[in-house]
Design an enzyme around this catalytic site. Structure first.
Site, PDB file in Angstrom:
ATOM      1  N   ASN A 185       4.295 -14.779  27.750  1.00 12.73           N
ATOM      2  CA  ASN A 185       5.267 -14.963  26.667  1.00 12.73           C
ATOM      3  C   ASN A 185       5.624 -13.547  26.238  1.00 12.73           C
ATOM      4  OD1 ASN A 185       5.032 -17.827  26.648  1.00 12.73           O
ATOM      5  ND2 ASN A 185       3.100 -17.604  25.551  1.00 12.73           N
ATOM      6  N   LYS A 262       7.752 -15.867  33.229  1.00 14.51           N
ATOM      7  CA  LYS A 262       7.714 -17.236  32.695  1.00 14.51           C
ATOM      8  C   LYS A 262       9.106 -17.486  32.150  1.00 14.51           C
ATOM      9  CE  LYS A 262       5.541 -20.011  29.014  1.00 14.51           C
ATOM     10  NZ  LYS A 262       4.438 -20.079  28.029  1.00 14.51           N
ATOM     11  N   GLU A 266       8.590 -23.801  28.273  1.00 13.71           N
ATOM     12  CA  GLU A 266       8.010 -23.798  26.923  1.00 13.71           C
ATOM     13  C   GLU A 266       8.831 -22.967  25.952  1.00 13.71           C
ATOM     14  OE1 GLU A 266       3.872 -22.561  27.065  1.00 13.71           O
ATOM     15  OE2 GLU A 266       3.239 -24.629  26.821  1.00 13.71           O
ATOM     16  N   ASP A 339      -1.475 -28.565  32.884  1.00 18.67           N
ATOM     17  CA  ASP A 339      -1.823 -27.274  32.281  1.00 18.67           C
ATOM     18  C   ASP A 339      -3.204 -26.927  32.808  1.00 18.67           C
ATOM     19  OD1 ASP A 339      -1.817 -25.036  30.710  1.00 18.67           O
ATOM     20  OD2 ASP A 339      -1.014 -26.033  28.962  1.00 18.67           O
ATOM     21  N   GLU A 367      -9.598 -21.618  27.488  1.00 21.31           N
ATOM     22  CA  GLU A 367      -8.764 -22.229  26.454  1.00 21.31           C
ATOM     23  C   GLU A 367      -9.154 -23.681  26.175  1.00 21.31           C
ATOM     24  OE1 GLU A 367      -4.565 -22.128  27.309  1.00 21.31           O
ATOM     25  OE2 GLU A 367      -4.071 -23.352  25.567  1.00 21.31           O
TER      26      GLU A 367
HETATM   27  C1  BDP Z   1      -0.767 -22.991  27.818  1.00 17.13           C
HETATM   28  C2  BDP Z   1      -1.188 -22.133  26.666  1.00 17.13           C
HETATM   29  C3  BDP Z   1      -0.090 -21.214  26.195  1.00 17.13           C
HETATM   30  C4  BDP Z   1       0.504 -20.455  27.372  1.00 17.13           C
HETATM   31  C5  BDP Z   1       0.920 -21.421  28.446  1.00 17.13           C
HETATM   32  C6  BDP Z   1       1.371 -20.707  29.708  1.00 17.13           C
HETATM   33  O1  BDP Z   1      -1.592 -22.955  25.601  1.00 17.13           O
HETATM   34  O2  BDP Z   1      -0.646 -20.340  25.247  1.00 17.13           O
HETATM   35  O3  BDP Z   1       1.571 -19.678  26.962  1.00 17.13           O
HETATM   36  O4  BDP Z   1      -0.167 -22.230  28.827  1.00 17.13           O
HETATM   37  O5  BDP Z   1       0.619 -20.713  30.675  1.00 17.13           O
HETATM   38  O6  BDP Z   1      -1.926 -23.556  28.370  1.00 17.13           O
HETATM   39  O7  BDP Z   1       2.470 -20.176  29.756  1.00 17.13           O
END
Ligand code: BDP
Length: 688
Positions: A185, A262, A266, A339, A367
């Protein structure tokens, strides 16, 4: 008086000598025997590192001569090497360094130094750091970033340099050769001149260890940082902006690795904002990096808000693009389709993209597996994924073989792991979380390695001799029986234990949202929250049953898998128990293979997880004579918290699901000690 002071001094000196705070990782200093190093190559920074490592760590015959030979050899691939007791041969300098580390590892773990050839499974073996420019780490549980500082004055201190070198050394020792040093991110400012100067400073320290530096970039940087009107990948001004950015970077960092992206994921900007495809976006960046041999790792972790099946989205978006990417693009795919859940089936993209370089992405930071509080040795999880058969090119087309070039003629091969490092003294928060960093490197080097061997090596390197007495040496049979064997078994069982007390039988994504994904939260559903972020969307619990129907009668995600898998997963009687509720919605009294009802089986798993966590405490308590006081106490405390967490999970989930099953918790299961209301209240309480 003098004598007292003297003995206090002596005492503290001996304590100091034995102090082990975990900072040395698996590279604890040893008294080295003298060794003569002869190199056939011209001197270079990497070679100097190799020589220095040999001299600092040699445990072989005192006065031996070791020859480092740089020579091309058809049997040696990438940074592979041949080792023998008298030397290392490789075709790259990094290969010599890896060979040296292997030689030393064998000496330190008491293996015979037989002649051997070793080639890495993947060309690129990378850590992804989700570190932000302000020093925070997304999903980091081991303190602030080792690369960035909040009050960053961009002065690189000596302490920074020492840390970065130690970090690079740890990576090199397990063959990791790249680091993406900022969050996926990504902030656009990472590409500003000010930040690039710090990137260069990092790259300069990593280089002598053969570790290349990469950056995650924000797709809309041309607009946000460059002030352009658009970031459309087909706009000539945008193309030019990235070209000149690439030039600027390579002027300072000639061996810069490339970009991780990315995009259209999201909420992150991406080519789809301009009606373009992932291939359009990735190829434009790839062209900008091509003159410098840079790579683009384009993430396939894409999903948009949906009340259908999130698990299907990446496959649907990427498979039609197979063959449309430039040859310096690698599509980076998370191990599972949703995920980084504690257990997911492998992503159906593995093996399905036959004309594209595809790389697995694993999450080293825990996580969803208890942060740095719970002990979970993740090697078994990665091994499970790598050894999963996709059947895409016939039986034996495992994820490992579909990504390492054995099945498809991929131009590039790679594996990435989301790092768990931070400024904590022991790097990873939990002393045992170091094992996950280690395991990632070992598996990226050799994707056929077995977790038992990895655990064995890591334990020997990390704990042997920890109390400085014979009682804790690898050669001592008591050490092997009382420390190594039980602790290794604990590690090998640990991920399954976490699954048992948190998300057994294919349950997923039912963790607490309010506590940053630590602990249970199957009830969480604030008003107006998008469905695919709420646990209820995944567990679908009702009086009719539980689980996500991904069969042909449901979302049909099973059809993204190759036969015979698709049919096997489609039928609850043939679907493996561990994926049962991932693929099926089943009544609470569904008859399991064990003969139990689904409800009773669920209860048994949760209970088993709690019992396992307690058993880990007992195992660890027995190891006290073999472990230095500091690490013994630290792990003991963590295991205590983990047991508490396990009980919370079990109580919360059983009581929550019981509202729908209306079935009793079997008498063989430890009765809940919390009420559902209490756990929910605890979860909702603002966290410190
Ligand atoms: C999720 C996480 C998030 C990440 C996302 C990712 O919660 O913080 O930004 O993956 O991989 O599992 O981009």
């Amino acid at each position: 008086m003098k004598r007292i002071i003297f003995s206090v001094l002596l005492l503290s000196a001996s304590l100091l000598a034995k102090a082990e705070d975990g900072h040395q990782l698996w590279l604890r200093s040893h008294q080295a025997a003298p060794v003569k190093v002869v190199t056939t190559a011209k001197n270079s920074a990497v070679l100097a590192t190799a020589r220095q490592e040999l001299q600092q760590g040699w445990q072989g015959n005192p006065g031996a001569t070791v020859t480092l030979t740089l020579r091309k050899d058809k049997a040696i691939k990438y940074d592979g090497y041949r080792i023998s007791p008298t030397g290392v041969q490789a075709s790259t300098e990094a290969g010599l360094l890896y060979g040296v580390f292997e030689l030393l590892r064998r000496q330190q773990t008491g293996q015979t130094a037989q002649a051997d050839l070793s080639n890495p499974s993947y060309e690129y073996r990378l850590l992804n750091h989700w570190d932000n420019p302000d020093g925070s780490v997304e999903r980091g549980y081991a303190g602030q970033s080792i690369f960035w500082r909040k009050d960053s004055s961009f002065v690189t201190t000596n302490r920074d340099k020492v840390r970065w070198r130690e970090y690079a050394r740890a990576n090199a020792s397990v063959g990791i050769n790249g680091a993406v040093i900022n969050n996926v991110n990504a902030s656009p400012k990472i590409l500003s001149a000010e930040y690039l100067a710090r990137v260069k400073a990092v790259a300069d320290e990593l280089r002598p260890y053969g570790v290349k530096t990469y950056l995650a970039v924000k797709f809309s940087s041309p607009a946000l940082l460059g002030g352009l009107k658009t970031s459309d990948p087909l706009d000539p001004a945008v193309v030019k902006w990235w070209q000149s950015k690439a030039k600027e970077i390579y002027r300072q960092i000639p061996d810069f690795g490339g970009f991780l992206v990315k995009a259209s994921s999201e909420g992150q900007p991406g080519p789809q904002d301009y009606g373009r495809t992932h291939a359009d976006g990735a190829n434009m960046l790839a062209d900008a990096l091509k003159p410098y041999h840079g790579l683009v790792m384009w993430r396939a972790f894409v999903y948009s808000p949906t009340d259908k099946d999130r698990a299907k989205q990446a496959y649907n978006e990427f498979v039609p693009l197979d063959g449309k990417f430039r040859d310096n693009v690698i599509v980076q795919v998370k191990n599972g389709p949703v995920d980084f859940q504690p257990r997911e089936p492998f992503s159906p993209l593995f093996g399905a993209m036959k004309k594209t370089s595809v790389m697995p992405e694993f999450q080293i930071t825990q996580e969803y597996l208890g942060h740095s509080t719970d002990l979970a040795f993740l090697s078994t999880m990665w091994e499970e994924c790598l050894q999963s058969d996709t059947y895409q090119a016939g039986p034996g087309s495992t994820v490992a073989r579909c990504t390492d070039g054995s099945v498809y003629p991929q131009k590039h091969t790679a594996m990435a792991g989301v790092a768990n490092t931070g400024l904590d003294r022991n790097w990873t928060g939990h002393d045992f979380a170091q094992a996950n960093w280690y395991a990632f490197g070992r598996l990226a080097w050799n994707n056929q390695m077995k977790s038992a061997q990895i655990a064995d090596e890591w334990l020997k390197l990390t704990f042997a001799g920890a109390t400085g007495s014979a009682a804790s040496a690898t050669t001592d049979s008591n050490w092997n029986t009382n420390f190594l064997a039980p602790v290794k078994q604990m590690m090998l069982d640990s991920r399954e234990a976490v699954l048992n007390y948190s998300m057994p039988l294919g349950l997923h994504h039912i963790m607490s949202a309010t506590r940053g994904h630590y602990g249970p939260g199957p009830w969480w559903a604030p008003p107006k929250m998008r469905a695919d972020w709420t646990p209820g969307y995944y567990h679908q619990a009702s009086e009719n049953g539980v689980g996500f129907d991904r069969t042909k009668a449901g979302s049909d995600a099973v059809s993204q898998y190759h036969e015979p898998l698709a049919s096997q997963l489609n039928n609850p009687n043939t679907c493996p128990d561990e994926y049962l509720l991932w693929f099926n919605h089943l009544p609470w009294d569904f008859k399991m293979k064990s003969g139990n009802t689904l409800w009773n089986e669920l209860c048994a798993h949760y209970d088993k997880g709690v019992q396992q966590a307690r058993q880990f405490q007992r195992i660890w308590d027995q190891t006290q004579p073999y472990v230095d006081a500091e690490r013994f106490a630290a792990v003991q405390n963590k295991l205590r918290s983990q047991s508490g967490n396990a009980v919370q999970w079990k109580d919360a989930c059983l009581l929550y699901f019981q509202q729908f099953s209306h079935m009793p918790i079997p008498a063989t299961v430890e009765p809940p000690m919390h009420t559902l209301e209490a756990v929910i209240a605890d979860d909702m309480r603002p966290q410190r």
